[in-house]
Design an enzyme around this catalytic site. Sequence first.
Site, mmCIF file in Angstrom:
data_model
loop_
_atom_site.group_PDB
_atom_site.id
_atom_site.type_symbol
_atom_site.label_atom_id
_atom_site.label_comp_id
_atom_site.label_asym_id
_atom_site.label_seq_id
_atom_site.Cartn_x
_atom_site.Cartn_y
_atom_site.Cartn_z
ATOM 1 N N ARG A 86 0.863 -1.186 0.000
ATOM 2 C CA ARG A 86 0.000 0.000 0.000
ATOM 3 C C ARG A 86 0.895 1.230 0.000
ATOM 4 N NH1 ARG A 86 -3.550 -0.182 5.081
ATOM 5 N NH2 ARG A 86 -4.792 -1.676 3.918
ATOM 6 N N ARG A 156 -1.332 6.980 9.353
ATOM 7 C CA ARG A 156 -1.345 6.413 8.001
ATOM 8 C C ARG A 156 -1.429 7.512 6.931
ATOM 9 N NH1 ARG A 156 -3.760 0.821 8.302
ATOM 10 N NH2 ARG A 156 -2.853 0.002 10.211
ATOM 11 N N LYS A 217 -3.344 1.748 14.970
ATOM 12 C CA LYS A 217 -3.339 2.588 13.765
ATOM 13 C C LYS A 217 -3.988 3.948 14.044
ATOM 14 C CE LYS A 217 -5.810 -0.310 11.236
ATOM 15 N NZ LYS A 217 -6.791 -0.928 10.307
ATOM 16 N N LYS A 219 -5.497 7.567 11.926
ATOM 17 C CA LYS A 219 -5.870 8.059 10.581
ATOM 18 C C LYS A 219 -6.231 9.534 10.608
ATOM 19 C CE LYS A 219 -7.386 3.560 9.011
ATOM 20 N NZ LYS A 219 -8.497 2.711 8.562
ATOM 21 N N CYS A 437 -15.347 -3.260 0.241
ATOM 22 C CA CYS A 437 -13.929 -3.463 0.558
ATOM 23 C C CYS A 437 -13.404 -4.616 -0.300
ATOM 24 C CB CYS A 437 -13.769 -3.793 2.039
ATOM 25 S SG CYS A 437 -14.401 -5.432 2.436
ATOM 26 N N CYS A 443 -7.946 -10.869 1.315
ATOM 27 C CA CYS A 443 -7.970 -10.408 2.711
ATOM 28 C C CYS A 443 -8.112 -11.588 3.662
ATOM 29 C CB CYS A 443 -9.117 -9.430 2.932
ATOM 30 S SG CYS A 443 -9.161 -8.901 4.655
ATOM 31 N N CYS A 482 -16.167 -8.043 6.645
ATOM 32 C CA CYS A 482 -16.079 -8.329 8.075
ATOM 33 C C CYS A 482 -16.275 -7.013 8.834
ATOM 34 C CB CYS A 482 -14.722 -8.977 8.413
ATOM 35 S SG CYS A 482 -13.383 -7.797 8.661
ATOM 36 N N CYS A 486 -13.674 -1.778 6.265
ATOM 37 C CA CYS A 486 -12.790 -1.010 5.377
ATOM 38 C C CYS A 486 -13.522 -0.259 4.272
ATOM 39 C CB CYS A 486 -11.753 -1.944 4.772
ATOM 40 S SG CYS A 486 -10.803 -2.825 6.020
HETATM 41 FE FE1 SRM Z 1 -8.785 -1.844 6.272
HETATM 42 C C1 SRM Z 1 -7.317 -4.375 7.954
HETATM 43 C C2 SRM Z 1 -8.073 -3.296 3.350
HETATM 44 C C3 SRM Z 1 -9.575 1.031 4.702
HETATM 45 C C4 SRM Z 1 -10.375 -0.765 9.102
HETATM 46 N N1 SRM Z 1 -7.813 -3.524 5.760
HETATM 47 C C5 SRM Z 1 -7.248 -4.430 6.600
HETATM 48 C C6 SRM Z 1 -6.451 -5.483 5.825
HETATM 49 C C7 SRM Z 1 -5.037 -4.994 5.702
HETATM 50 C C8 SRM Z 1 -6.519 -6.910 6.393
HETATM 51 C C9 SRM Z 1 -5.430 -7.334 7.345
HETATM 52 O O1 SRM Z 1 -5.242 -6.693 8.397
HETATM 53 O O2 SRM Z 1 -4.778 -8.329 7.065
HETATM 54 C C10 SRM Z 1 -7.218 -5.413 4.472
HETATM 55 C C11 SRM Z 1 -6.422 -5.859 3.258
HETATM 56 C C12 SRM Z 1 -7.327 -6.394 2.196
HETATM 57 C C13 SRM Z 1 -6.640 -6.577 0.910
HETATM 58 O O3 SRM Z 1 -6.469 -7.743 0.503
HETATM 59 O O4 SRM Z 1 -6.270 -5.592 0.275
HETATM 60 C C14 SRM Z 1 -7.718 -3.987 4.491
HETATM 61 N N2 SRM Z 1 -8.686 -1.209 4.402
HETATM 62 C C15 SRM Z 1 -8.455 -1.993 3.309
HETATM 63 C C16 SRM Z 1 -8.721 -1.237 2.019
HETATM 64 C C17 SRM Z 1 -7.790 -1.644 0.890
HETATM 65 C C18 SRM Z 1 -10.187 -1.429 1.635
HETATM 66 C C19 SRM Z 1 -10.592 -1.008 0.268
HETATM 67 O O5 SRM Z 1 -11.405 -1.752 -0.278
HETATM 68 O O6 SRM Z 1 -10.171 0.016 -0.251
HETATM 69 C C20 SRM Z 1 -8.546 0.205 2.534
HETATM 70 C C21 SRM Z 1 -7.113 0.645 2.484
HETATM 71 C C22 SRM Z 1 -6.953 1.998 3.054
HETATM 72 C C23 SRM Z 1 -5.605 2.601 2.856
HETATM 73 O O7 SRM Z 1 -5.272 2.863 1.692
HETATM 74 O O8 SRM Z 1 -4.930 2.851 3.843
HETATM 75 C C24 SRM Z 1 -8.958 0.043 3.997
HETATM 76 N N3 SRM Z 1 -9.724 -0.109 6.835
HETATM 77 C C25 SRM Z 1 -10.074 0.889 5.986
HETATM 78 C C26 SRM Z 1 -11.073 1.723 6.594
HETATM 79 C C27 SRM Z 1 -11.772 2.918 5.939
HETATM 80 C C28 SRM Z 1 -11.043 4.206 6.147
HETATM 81 O O9 SRM Z 1 -10.031 4.261 6.832
HETATM 82 O O10 SRM Z 1 -11.534 5.190 5.610
HETATM 83 C C29 SRM Z 1 -11.314 1.196 7.856
HETATM 84 C C30 SRM Z 1 -12.379 1.694 8.870
HETATM 85 C C31 SRM Z 1 -12.016 2.963 9.534
HETATM 86 C C32 SRM Z 1 -11.295 2.700 10.839
HETATM 87 O O11 SRM Z 1 -10.095 2.475 10.790
HETATM 88 O O12 SRM Z 1 -11.965 2.660 11.862
HETATM 89 C C33 SRM Z 1 -10.453 0.050 7.998
HETATM 90 N N4 SRM Z 1 -8.796 -2.429 8.214
HETATM 91 C C34 SRM Z 1 -9.558 -1.884 9.208
HETATM 92 C C35 SRM Z 1 -9.370 -2.657 10.410
HETATM 93 C C36 SRM Z 1 -10.022 -2.395 11.788
HETATM 94 C C37 SRM Z 1 -9.260 -1.414 12.604
HETATM 95 C C38 SRM Z 1 -9.784 -1.289 14.020
HETATM 96 O O13 SRM Z 1 -10.006 -0.167 14.448
HETATM 97 O O14 SRM Z 1 -9.968 -2.325 14.673
HETATM 98 C C39 SRM Z 1 -8.495 -3.712 10.080
HETATM 99 C C40 SRM Z 1 -7.981 -4.831 11.018
HETATM 100 C C41 SRM Z 1 -6.980 -4.373 12.015
HETATM 101 O O15 SRM Z 1 -6.426 -3.275 11.929
HETATM 102 O O16 SRM Z 1 -6.757 -5.137 12.935
HETATM 103 C C42 SRM Z 1 -8.163 -3.545 8.695
HETATM 104 FE FE1 SF4 Z 2 -10.827 -7.423 4.869
HETATM 105 FE FE2 SF4 Z 2 -12.713 -6.980 6.638
HETATM 106 FE FE3 SF4 Z 2 -11.322 -4.959 5.660
HETATM 107 FE FE4 SF4 Z 2 -13.040 -6.162 4.121
HETATM 108 S S1 SF4 Z 2 -13.543 -5.060 5.990
HETATM 109 S S2 SF4 Z 2 -10.918 -5.648 3.548
HETATM 110 S S3 SF4 Z 2 -12.915 -8.238 4.807
HETATM 111 S S4 SF4 Z 2 -10.508 -6.561 6.915
#
Ligand code: SRM
Ligand code: SF4
Length: 573
Positions: A86, A156, A217, A219, A437, A443, A482, A486
């Site tokens: 990323r 981030r 993390k 943001k 997402c 993922c 899930c 995201c």
């Molecule tokens: Fe996310 C984890 C994809 C935006 C909350 N996110 C992941 C991971 C890396 C899975 C992992 O930990 O192994 C996913 C990878 C999937 C893949 O195969 O690419 C993933 N997140 C994404 C992306 C690519 C979704 C998308 O369809 O675009 C976004 C990448 C953002 C970036 O460029 O940095 C993405 N993730 C978000 C958002 C939305 C936002 O930030 O606007 C959220 C919710 C907002 C928030 O943070 O509260 C988000 N991602 C999470 C979480 C839960 C964090 C938490 O507070 O518990 C995880 C899991 C974790 O961190 O443990 C996670």
């Molecule tokens: Fe993966 Fe859950 Fe984030 Fe979707 S919402 S990309 S399933 S961690």
Amino acid sequence: MSNSEFKPNSKFDPNAKLADNERLKTQSNFLRGTIEPDLSDPLTGGFNGDNFQLIRFHGMYQQDDRDIRPERTKQKLEPLHNVMLRARMPGGIITPAQWLAIDTFADEKTMYGSIRLTTRQTFQFHGVLKPNIKGMHQMLNSVGIDSIATAGDVNRNVLCTTNPVESELHQEAYEWAKKISEHLLPHTKAYAEIWLNGEKSETTEEPILGSTYLPRKFKTTVVIPPNNEVDVHANDLNFVAIADKGKLIGFNVLVGGGLAMTHGDVETYPRKADDFGFIPLEHTLKIAEHVVSVQRDWGNRVNRKNAKTKYTLDAFGSDAFKAEVEKRAGVQFEASRPYEFTHRGDRFGWVEGIDGKWHLTVFIQNGRILDYPDKTLKTGCRKIAEIHQGDFRMTANQNLIIAGVPAEQKATIEALARQHGLIDDSHTEQRKNSMACVALPTCPLAMAEAERYLPTLIEQVEVLLKKHNVAEDHIILRVVGCPNGCGRAMLAEVGLVGKGPGKYNVYLGGNREGTRIPKLYLENVGEDVYLPALDSLIGQWVSERNNGEGFGDFVIRKGIVAEVKVSKTDFHA
Ligand code: SRM
Ligand code: SF4
């Protein structure tokens, strides 16, 4: 308190065992770990021990394709380990030369051949095998891109409202997004040493993030109202641009948003950010630094599920958190200045900018840029990059803006965009306002499909809208695999959150501006349940709505779900 003396804050049990990630960060020698020798370990395609987590601070996640995992297990092979990368792109701006470089890399060195635009204004490569990782970072570096701190317990990629045309503030806001991103970066030189063969140096401190980095993390956004495209309430720290006579004079600061939760754990919930007040421009970096430093020192390092800023605010009280930021920064927040969010969708098609240049926003389903049989999106972007003189902007809705086109080149760019399916007049408003997402197959946390399911779901919702004679209207629909959320389903009018294969929790009642958290309506259901339910609700909405009332506002006004005002108490009630 110096960071190396970090102790869990008294609010949490001082004798409790710290989360293992704390040990890992402490022992990492400022994020170096043993990544470098691990790179040449021939026994596995993955990363060993702590390195599995440490590579995240360098912008990578270890993954494997879940579709082929069972077959490999049957053949007694280890999963086909690879990494997802990323990039760090404050404000989502990328030049044509950079685009061409990442396009070539995606083709030649990734398993999927795609460029995936994310919900946070950057791109991801999926499926980079270990022997190609170092070369990837060197290629990125050669065109001025890095992936420092795009994952892990750090600040981030910093988002910034993309659309340059509607506001003269854009350039200034974008400059602030870059400055904030730079200011909050880790100071360790581990990235350059490991990936770019940089000179070895000794890191002795991380003045802002602390030697054990953040509890979780973090943001940040810079947002220009009235467009809330970046979804401020998903973010720990937001700078809302306030202007006077078209000139940026400062920011309202919103702290403590976040959307993730864990199924069945009522101590976790999505939460909106709190308004701390206004600050003049000159205090921006100091305030950013100290919101981070208070979260660094007060955040929960015992339980990672309750470690984000949103929980710190609820544990200590928002006023106490704010007062501590003011004390450390030596700055008092002033009363918030008025502003309003009115929308957060992208403005598709051409718009003329204030400088007379033209900007074309194109819809990219799920942000997945790839050549499909009927739409050669990737080739189209490449061909445009070969002649484009402006830049590209990735939006927080996973779309792309071809920005800064001189009037005389509009027709050529448009012809290319049409030829390759980047402009498709058949896309409905519903499609353009839906998001998912990544989820399966890459993922590891996905419980249900999201990206691969969204196109079919949209078709079904389009049928329902047509049936009720509102085919031109839309509902902000978001699907996530899930509860990490995201695709920001927890700010949607209808949000589907994966529970198991084909099963989702359905949340209703977010609004179009992105300022309300939706509430659970149906639990663990499949299409056979939620499509008829949506059919009936859309019918009610169409016949009983007030003039121009959005679906989310309607379900709240009618009491179909209760409004979530204070997440801690209302979300699970
Ligand atoms: Fe996310 C984890 C994809 C935006 C909350 N996110 C992941 C991971 C890396 C899975 C992992 O930990 O192994 C996913 C990878 C999937 C893949 O195969 O690419 C993933 N997140 C994404 C992306 C690519 C979704 C998308 O369809 O675009 C976004 C990448 C953002 C970036 O460029 O940095 C993405 N993730 C978000 C958002 C939305 C936002 O930030 O606007 C959220 C919710 C907002 C928030 O943070 O509260 C988000 N991602 C999470 C979480 C839960 C964090 C938490 O507070 O518990 C995880 C899991 C974790 O961190 O443990 C996670
Ligand atoms: Fe993966 Fe859950 Fe984030 Fe979707 S919402 S990309 S399933 S961690």
